[in-house]
Design a protein around this motif. Structure first.
Motif, mmCIF file in Angstrom:
data_model
loop_
_atom_site.group_PDB
_atom_site.id
_atom_site.type_symbol
_atom_site.label_atom_id
_atom_site.label_comp_id
_atom_site.label_asym_id
_atom_site.label_seq_id
_atom_site.Cartn_x
_atom_site.Cartn_y
_atom_site.Cartn_z
ATOM 1 N N GLN A 41 0.798 -1.217 0.000
ATOM 2 C CA GLN A 41 0.000 0.000 0.000
ATOM 3 C C GLN A 41 0.835 1.273 0.000
ATOM 4 O O GLN A 41 0.332 2.344 -0.276
ATOM 5 C CB GLN A 41 -0.920 0.027 1.226
ATOM 6 N N SER A 42 2.107 1.191 0.343
ATOM 7 C CA SER A 42 2.904 2.407 0.538
ATOM 8 C C SER A 42 3.276 3.089 -0.767
ATOM 9 O O SER A 42 3.214 2.516 -1.842
ATOM 10 C CB SER A 42 4.157 2.085 1.342
ATOM 11 N N CYS A 43 3.627 4.330 -0.625
ATOM 12 C CA CYS A 43 4.108 5.162 -1.717
ATOM 13 C C CYS A 43 3.159 5.187 -2.909
ATOM 14 O O CYS A 43 3.529 4.858 -4.026
ATOM 15 C CB CYS A 43 5.505 4.734 -2.148
ATOM 16 N N LEU B 183 -13.139 13.834 12.486
ATOM 17 C CA LEU B 183 -12.408 13.849 11.226
ATOM 18 C C LEU B 183 -12.939 14.965 10.336
ATOM 19 O O LEU B 183 -14.137 15.064 10.097
ATOM 20 C CB LEU B 183 -12.554 12.507 10.504
ATOM 21 N N VAL B 184 -12.041 15.819 9.875
ATOM 22 C CA VAL B 184 -12.398 16.883 8.934
ATOM 23 C C VAL B 184 -12.213 16.379 7.513
ATOM 24 O O VAL B 184 -13.090 16.497 6.672
ATOM 25 C CB VAL B 184 -11.534 18.148 9.178
ATOM 26 N N LYS B 185 -11.034 15.777 7.243
ATOM 27 C CA LYS B 185 -10.713 15.320 5.892
ATOM 28 C C LYS B 185 -9.559 14.330 5.971
ATOM 29 O O LYS B 185 -8.669 14.467 6.800
ATOM 30 C CB LYS B 185 -10.325 16.517 5.019
ATOM 31 N N GLY B 186 -9.600 13.346 5.105
ATOM 32 C CA GLY B 186 -8.511 12.391 4.994
ATOM 33 C C GLY B 186 -7.982 12.367 3.574
ATOM 34 O O GLY B 186 -8.749 12.530 2.616
ATOM 35 N N PHE B 187 -6.698 12.211 3.429
ATOM 36 C CA PHE B 187 -6.045 12.153 2.124
ATOM 37 C C PHE B 187 -5.159 10.907 2.085
ATOM 38 O O PHE B 187 -4.326 10.722 2.968
ATOM 39 C CB PHE B 187 -5.164 13.389 1.889
ATOM 40 N N ASN B 188 -5.327 10.091 1.075
ATOM 41 C CA ASN B 188 -4.481 8.914 0.897
ATOM 42 C C ASN B 188 -3.649 9.114 -0.352
ATOM 43 O O ASN B 188 -4.185 9.273 -1.435
ATOM 44 C CB ASN B 188 -5.332 7.651 0.789
ATOM 45 N N GLY B 189 -2.341 9.116 -0.166
ATOM 46 C CA GLY B 189 -1.425 9.350 -1.272
ATOM 47 C C GLY B 189 -0.958 10.796 -1.290
ATOM 48 O O GLY B 189 -1.451 11.637 -0.548
ATOM 49 N N GLU B 190 0.009 11.052 -2.135
ATOM 50 C CA GLU B 190 0.566 12.402 -2.256
ATOM 51 C C GLU B 190 -0.540 13.373 -2.649
ATOM 52 O O GLU B 190 -1.309 13.106 -3.568
ATOM 53 C CB GLU B 190 1.683 12.384 -3.298
ATOM 54 N N THR B 191 -0.630 14.485 -1.924
ATOM 55 C CA THR B 191 -1.732 15.427 -2.073
ATOM 56 C C THR B 191 -1.188 16.844 -2.193
ATOM 57 O O THR B 191 -0.267 17.206 -1.458
ATOM 58 C CB THR B 191 -2.655 15.344 -0.825
ATOM 59 N N ILE C 191 -3.509 1.533 4.230
ATOM 60 C CA ILE C 191 -3.511 2.876 3.645
ATOM 61 C C ILE C 191 -2.227 3.100 2.871
ATOM 62 O O ILE C 191 -1.244 2.398 3.056
ATOM 63 C CB ILE C 191 -3.676 3.982 4.729
ATOM 64 N N SER C 192 -2.240 4.100 2.031
ATOM 65 C CA SER C 192 -1.064 4.486 1.254
ATOM 66 C C SER C 192 -0.161 5.373 2.098
ATOM 67 O O SER C 192 -0.591 5.970 3.073
ATOM 68 C CB SER C 192 -1.498 5.272 0.015
ATOM 69 N N ALA C 193 1.078 5.469 1.675
ATOM 70 C CA ALA C 193 2.000 6.416 2.292
ATOM 71 C C ALA C 193 2.349 7.454 1.235
ATOM 72 O O ALA C 193 2.676 7.079 0.113
ATOM 73 C CB ALA C 193 3.254 5.713 2.789
ATOM 74 N N PRO C 194 2.194 8.716 1.535
ATOM 75 C CA PRO C 194 1.668 9.260 2.783
ATOM 76 C C PRO C 194 0.139 9.228 2.820
ATOM 77 O O PRO C 194 -0.515 9.233 1.783
ATOM 78 C CB PRO C 194 2.152 10.706 2.753
#
Length: 168
Positions: free
Chosen positions: A17-19, A150-158, A136-139
């Protein structure tokens, strides 16, 4: 032996899942096991000074940034956080990884985030992340309000602008 096998399975899942470049909103992450993602979850992190803190006890606005020290996406994201640190004045940033403490310290120093008043680096076992968020992905970044929602979640480079907007 069972702990070794479990650790190997967890590590394999994280590597797979990373990167990732993929980004999703928090709404797609709400299906994680345990449902803890809607609220600041309960798990222990160990800060660089070896202080242990339960994430559920963190006060104020917080952003939990799950990363791997050797992940190029995480490294670019860290550069963006450093360049835009003033925009996070009202939010405490917690960079959390299952990587070794030496690598965490080196990452903090390399990206000039060490010693900043609203930035902390911490270790937690990968199983804590899996139990609370699923794979989950990193980051991956999860922004929580002062009332631990929770306001917002981001999976992956954002893009950093989207993360800043979630902290306002």
């Amino acid at each position: 032996m069972n702990k070794f096998v479990l650790s190997l399975v967890v590590l394999t899942m994280l590597v797979v899942q990373s990167c990732s470049k993929k980004e999703t909103g928090a709404e797609s992450a709400l299906d994680a096991p345990g449902g803890a993602i809607n609220e600041q979850p309960s798990f222990i992190i160990t800060l660089l000074d070896n202080t242990q803190v339960n994430v559920k006890d963190l006060t104020g606005k917080n952003a939990l940034i799950f990363f791997q020290p050797d992940c190029d996406h995480c490294q670019r994201e860290a550069q963006e956080f450093e360049r835009n640190l003033d925009a996070f004045g009202g939010t405490t940033l917690y960079f959390i990884t299952s990587g070794p403490m030496e690598e965490i310290k080196a990452f903090a120093d390399t990206y000039k985030l060490s010693g900043r008043p609203n930035v902390h680096f911490a270790f937690t076992p990968a199983l804590n992340v899996l139990n609370n968020y699923g794979p989950i992905s990193a980051p991956s970044i999860y922004v929580y309000s002062e009332d631990h929602k929770l306001v917002k979640g981001f999976n992956g480079e954002t893009p950093i602008e989207r993360i800043i907007a979630a902290t306002k």
